[in-house]
Design a protein around this motif. Structure first.
Motif, PDB file in Angstrom:
ATOM      1  N   UNK A  36      -8.583   8.764 -11.875  1.00 40.66           N
ATOM      2  CA  UNK A  36      -7.777   7.591 -11.516  1.00 40.66           C
ATOM      3  C   UNK A  36      -8.596   6.589 -10.706  1.00 40.66           C
ATOM      4  N   UNK A  56      -4.476   8.027  -0.328  1.00 37.76           N
ATOM      5  CA  UNK A  56      -5.736   7.598  -0.946  1.00 37.76           C
ATOM      6  C   UNK A  56      -6.459   6.696   0.033  1.00 37.76           C
ATOM      7  N   UNK A  66      -3.666  -6.361  -5.548  1.00 39.29           N
ATOM      8  CA  UNK A  66      -2.301  -5.834  -5.622  1.00 39.29           C
ATOM      9  C   UNK A  66      -2.101  -5.047  -6.914  1.00 39.29           C
ATOM     10  N   UNK A  93       5.577   0.079  -6.155  1.00 41.80           N
ATOM     11  CA  UNK A  93       5.118  -0.462  -4.880  1.00 41.80           C
ATOM     12  C   UNK A  93       6.336  -0.884  -4.056  1.00 41.80           C
ATOM     13  N   UNK A 116     -11.438   9.134  -0.751  1.00 45.56           N
ATOM     14  CA  UNK A 116     -10.938  10.422  -0.280  1.00 45.56           C
ATOM     15  C   UNK A 116      -9.451  10.468  -0.615  1.00 45.56           C
ATOM     16  N   UNK A 169      -4.391  -3.462  -8.637  1.00 46.53           N
ATOM     17  CA  UNK A 169      -5.091  -2.172  -8.546  1.00 46.53           C
ATOM     18  C   UNK A 169      -4.310  -1.184  -7.683  1.00 46.53           C
ATOM     19  N   UNK A 170      -3.737  -1.689  -6.597  1.00 46.74           N
ATOM     20  CA  UNK A 170      -2.915  -0.799  -5.755  1.00 46.74           C
ATOM     21  C   UNK A 170      -1.721  -0.264  -6.545  1.00 46.74           C
ATOM     22  N   UNK A 171      -1.074  -1.159  -7.287  1.00 44.87           N
ATOM     23  CA  UNK A 171       0.077  -0.730  -8.101  1.00 44.87           C
ATOM     24  C   UNK A 171      -0.351   0.311  -9.127  1.00 44.87           C
ATOM     25  N   UNK A 172      -1.551   0.135  -9.689  1.00 49.53           N
ATOM     26  CA  UNK A 172      -2.050   1.099 -10.683  1.00 49.53           C
ATOM     27  C   UNK A 172      -2.362   2.455 -10.043  1.00 49.53           C
ATOM     28  N   UNK A 173      -2.892   2.437  -8.820  1.00 49.60           N
ATOM     29  CA  UNK A 173      -3.158   3.698  -8.107  1.00 49.60           C
ATOM     30  C   UNK A 173      -1.848   4.426  -7.811  1.00 49.60           C
ATOM     31  N   UNK A 174      -0.855   3.679  -7.357  1.00 47.65           N
ATOM     32  CA  UNK A 174       0.448   4.275  -7.027  1.00 47.65           C
ATOM     33  C   UNK A 174       1.107   4.857  -8.273  1.00 47.65           C
ATOM     34  N   UNK A 175       1.074   4.082  -9.351  1.00 43.83           N
ATOM     35  CA  UNK A 175       1.687   4.542 -10.594  1.00 43.83           C
ATOM     36  C   UNK A 175       0.957   5.769 -11.149  1.00 43.83           C
ATOM     37  N   UNK A 176      -0.367   5.701 -11.135  1.00 45.33           N
ATOM     38  CA  UNK A 176      -1.170   6.780 -11.696  1.00 45.33           C
ATOM     39  C   UNK A 176      -1.077   8.082 -10.897  1.00 45.33           C
ATOM     40  N   UNK A 229       3.140   7.641  -2.218  1.00 44.75           N
ATOM     41  CA  UNK A 229       1.700   7.384  -2.253  1.00 44.75           C
ATOM     42  C   UNK A 229       1.385   6.345  -1.173  1.00 44.75           C
ATOM     43  N   UNK A 230       0.438   6.642  -0.309  1.00 50.42           N
ATOM     44  CA  UNK A 230       0.024   5.698   0.731  1.00 50.42           C
ATOM     45  C   UNK A 230      -1.475   5.438   0.574  1.00 50.42           C
ATOM     46  N   UNK A 231      -1.827   4.157   0.480  1.00 48.76           N
ATOM     47  CA  UNK A 231      -3.223   3.754   0.328  1.00 48.76           C
ATOM     48  C   UNK A 231      -3.738   3.201   1.659  1.00 48.76           C
ATOM     49  N   UNK A 232      -4.829   3.765   2.151  1.00 47.99           N
ATOM     50  CA  UNK A 232      -5.478   3.226   3.350  1.00 47.99           C
ATOM     51  C   UNK A 232      -6.759   2.520   2.937  1.00 47.99           C
ATOM     52  N   UNK A 236      -9.587  -4.821  -2.897  1.00 47.78           N
ATOM     53  CA  UNK A 236      -8.660  -4.125  -3.792  1.00 47.78           C
ATOM     54  C   UNK A 236      -7.478  -5.052  -4.034  1.00 47.78           C
ATOM     55  N   UNK A 240       0.807  -1.224   0.000  1.00 50.66           N
ATOM     56  CA  UNK A 240       0.000   0.000   0.000  1.00 50.66           C
ATOM     57  C   UNK A 240       0.843   1.279   0.000  1.00 50.66           C
TER      58      UNK A 240
END
Lengths: 67, 67, 67, 67, 67, 67
Positions: free
Chosen positions: D28, F6, F15, C58, D3, F17-24, F42-45, F13, C51
């Motif tokens: 995104x 995020x 892995x 990542x 968020x 999708x997480x990688x795509x969020x981080x990259x995007x 980028x940190x996803x919660x 979710x 994450x």
């Protein structure tokens, strides 16, 4: 020892309203979780409407459409 | 790659004090967790005393009582 | 009444290390800004390496490359 | 109902750039997770370079070295 | 479109208590600032007592002393 | 050196999708503000649906109504 962060747009929030948010949020934690108010923090962030987006649109623009 | 966020009231924190917080927090992560300082971020938020509450009271009012 | 949030990856941080982060961050606020430790909060978030991203990658993948 | 909070240094970010960040971050979440944009919030925090540190150094000082 | 984040220690907070926090925080924003509840978000973070410190001490240890 | 957080509900979710969020998210900061990706975090919660509320209602309940 709860910590509550309230983010609102910076649209003329008064000192009295801030005091009411702080008092109300603290009381909520007392009522629901029996927390000690002495170690309950509330921090209010006022965010410029240029810096807040909903639905991909800047709130400043949304406000113009609503006016 | 730690991220440290320090929130304090905006009561005349000097540039030197901010630099000391940044240096100290970064060193803490190095000392305790052997983190790489190059990828350690520290962000300081200065919060107006009208926007911070403790014990259900606004800090601005608490400061008047302490004075 | 500072609030400090420390985010690190969840890579086997021990109880002793967490205690050291809490103690050190609190002391830093006392030393630099003369804050009252009794009303200083420290919250540590451990974030899964899946994450957390740096440089668009990542951290889980970055760790494999480093190994 | 995602968020997204974006923290950047306050170095002359324009309204157009903020609008682009809000639009892009919202898209995104739509693209990757099929989220509803209507209930996607984006909040941008602009942080003074005196209040941001990397590698134990204040960004204000890092910028001088880069200049 | 307020955003409220409530951080509490993870000491057996029930679903009913979480629902009460969400309902109460949303109502507070309606009552004090006349905000639209439909676009008010509340996020509750439950933090392990090992990861929360007050007065430089870990809450896990503080709880033992109180017991 | 941007920091992006995020928050999404923890509804499977992946892995990828997480990688795509981080990259995007990282690319967004590069594209809009010309930021250096190497120092973009980028940190996803992922937040339990019991802990997220919209319109005063818990998301877990909202999902049942939608089903």
């Amino acid at each position: 020892m709860p910590y509550v962060n309230i983010k609102v747009t910076d649209e003329q929030v008064t000192k009295e309203q801030k005091a009411a948010l702080i008092k109300g949020a603290t009381q909520l934690l007392v009522d629901v979780l029996n927390k000690n108010p002495a170690t309950t923090f509330v921090v209010i962030d006022e965010v410029n409407t240029d810096n807040w987006g909903v639905g991909g649109e800047v709130v400043t623009e949304l406000r113009k459409k609503q006016a």
